[in-house]
Design a protein around this motif. Structure first.
Motif, mmCIF file in Angstrom:
data_model
loop_
_atom_site.group_PDB
_atom_site.id
_atom_site.type_symbol
_atom_site.label_atom_id
_atom_site.label_comp_id
_atom_site.label_asym_id
_atom_site.label_seq_id
_atom_site.Cartn_x
_atom_site.Cartn_y
_atom_site.Cartn_z
ATOM 1 N N THR A 67 95.475 112.525 23.988
ATOM 2 C CA THR A 67 95.894 111.593 22.948
ATOM 3 C C THR A 67 95.095 110.298 23.030
ATOM 4 O O THR A 67 94.811 109.695 22.007
ATOM 5 C CB THR A 67 97.393 111.287 23.056
ATOM 6 N N ASP A 68 94.728 109.876 24.239
ATOM 7 C CA ASP A 68 93.899 108.680 24.371
ATOM 8 C C ASP A 68 92.530 108.914 23.754
ATOM 9 O O ASP A 68 91.974 108.052 23.090
ATOM 10 C CB ASP A 68 93.749 108.284 25.836
ATOM 11 N N ARG A 69 91.987 110.099 23.999
ATOM 12 C CA ARG A 69 90.675 110.414 23.440
ATOM 13 C C ARG A 69 90.757 110.542 21.927
ATOM 14 O O ARG A 69 89.819 110.199 21.229
ATOM 15 C CB ARG A 69 90.142 111.709 24.041
ATOM 16 N N ALA A 70 91.872 111.048 21.431
ATOM 17 C CA ALA A 70 92.020 111.200 19.986
ATOM 18 C C ALA A 70 92.127 109.844 19.299
ATOM 19 O O ALA A 70 91.742 109.700 18.149
ATOM 20 C CB ALA A 70 93.244 112.050 19.669
ATOM 21 N N SER A 71 92.646 108.852 20.002
ATOM 22 C CA SER A 71 92.755 107.535 19.389
ATOM 23 C C SER A 71 91.415 106.803 19.372
ATOM 24 O O SER A 71 91.266 105.817 18.671
ATOM 25 C CB SER A 71 93.800 106.695 20.118
ATOM 26 N N VAL A 72 90.447 107.285 20.140
ATOM 27 C CA VAL A 72 89.133 106.652 20.175
ATOM 28 C C VAL A 72 88.363 106.959 18.890
ATOM 29 O O VAL A 72 87.643 106.095 18.376
ATOM 30 C CB VAL A 72 88.346 107.135 21.412
ATOM 31 N N ILE A 73 88.531 108.159 18.357
ATOM 32 C CA ILE A 73 87.777 108.569 17.170
ATOM 33 C C ILE A 73 88.039 107.654 15.980
ATOM 34 O O ILE A 73 87.087 107.194 15.349
ATOM 35 C CB ILE A 73 88.052 110.045 16.844
ATOM 36 N N ARG A 127 88.960 104.578 15.985
ATOM 37 C CA ARG A 127 88.387 103.256 16.267
ATOM 38 C C ARG A 127 86.883 103.256 16.070
ATOM 39 O O ARG A 127 86.316 102.335 15.488
ATOM 40 C CB ARG A 127 88.735 102.816 17.684
ATOM 41 N N VAL A 128 86.220 104.306 16.551
ATOM 42 C CA VAL A 128 84.768 104.389 16.401
ATOM 43 C C VAL A 128 84.412 104.528 14.929
ATOM 44 O O VAL A 128 83.478 103.883 14.442
ATOM 45 C CB VAL A 128 84.216 105.579 17.228
ATOM 46 N N LEU A 129 85.171 105.340 14.208
ATOM 47 C CA LEU A 129 84.918 105.511 12.780
ATOM 48 C C LEU A 129 85.125 104.199 12.033
ATOM 49 O O LEU A 129 84.331 103.844 11.153
ATOM 50 C CB LEU A 129 85.827 106.598 12.217
ATOM 51 N N TYR A 130 86.174 103.469 12.393
ATOM 52 C CA TYR A 130 86.445 102.179 11.758
ATOM 53 C C TYR A 130 85.316 101.194 12.027
ATOM 54 O O TYR A 130 84.874 100.491 11.128
ATOM 55 C CB TYR A 130 87.775 101.635 12.268
ATOM 56 N N ARG A 131 84.822 101.174 13.269
ATOM 57 C CA ARG A 131 83.706 100.282 13.595
ATOM 58 C C ARG A 131 82.455 100.672 12.825
ATOM 59 O O ARG A 131 81.708 99.819 12.353
ATOM 60 C CB ARG A 131 83.433 100.311 15.093
ATOM 61 N N PHE A 132 82.208 101.980 12.687
ATOM 62 C CA PHE A 132 81.034 102.430 11.945
ATOM 63 C C PHE A 132 81.137 102.038 10.478
ATOM 64 O O PHE A 132 80.160 101.580 9.886
ATOM 65 C CB PHE A 132 80.869 103.949 12.068
ATOM 66 N N VAL A 133 82.326 102.223 9.890
ATOM 67 C CA VAL A 133 82.503 101.868 8.480
ATOM 68 C C VAL A 133 82.299 100.368 8.281
ATOM 69 O O VAL A 133 81.664 99.939 7.307
ATOM 70 C CB VAL A 133 83.885 102.326 7.969
ATOM 71 N N ASN A 134 82.825 99.560 9.188
ATOM 72 C CA ASN A 134 82.609 98.106 9.089
ATOM 73 C C ASN A 134 81.132 97.751 9.217
ATOM 74 O O ASN A 134 80.620 96.909 8.488
ATOM 75 C CB ASN A 134 83.415 97.368 10.151
ATOM 76 N N TRP A 135 80.454 98.395 10.165
ATOM 77 C CA TRP A 135 79.032 98.140 10.345
ATOM 78 C C TRP A 135 78.249 98.567 9.108
ATOM 79 O O TRP A 135 77.378 97.843 8.637
ATOM 80 C CB TRP A 135 78.530 98.897 11.577
#
Length: 115
Positions: free
Chosen positions: A39-45, A47-55
């Motif tokens: 579940t911790d690893r699933a919550s990382v995806i 966040r990374v996607l959100y950071r990519f979209v912002n970038w």
């Protein structure tokens, strides 16, 4: 003028000593962190996607076009490699079936000549 800050420091020091010496305060226990669960690893995806979209949204139009073009080229290269791998597996399976039938034919032929 310096007596008041010194008194405050003295009172604070006494309070800290009292807290350290009092038996009512429980000892602080630091537990080791368990390994990262699924579940911790699933919550990382997200966040990374959100950071990519912002970038990505912060890029200029030319930059967005370049990123999309590079992503398209890499995606097509990966798709091509996967399709080649699937084609190779299908070819090997066909060859294996063909060799099996040839072997069975030769085995049946040799058993007929011995009889």
């Amino acid at each position: 003028m310096n007596s008041q800050p010194e008194q405050e420091l003295e009172q604070r020091l006494q309070q800290l000593e009292a807290e350290l010496n009092s038996p009512t305060s429980p000892p602080v226990v630091v537990e080791p962190q368990p390994p990262a669960s699924l579940t911790d690893r699933a919550s990382v995806i997200p966040r990374v996607l959100y950071r990519f979209v912002n970038w990505f949204s912060g890029l200029s139009n030319i930059g967005k076009l370049i990123v999309v073009a590079v992503g398209l080229v890499i995606g097509l290269a990966v798709l091509r490699a996967v399709l080649k791998l699937v084609a190779a597996v299908i070819s090997l399976a066909f060859l294996a079936v063909l060799l099996y039938f040839v072997y069975q034919f030769l085995l049946a032929r040799t058993s007929d000549t011995k009889s």
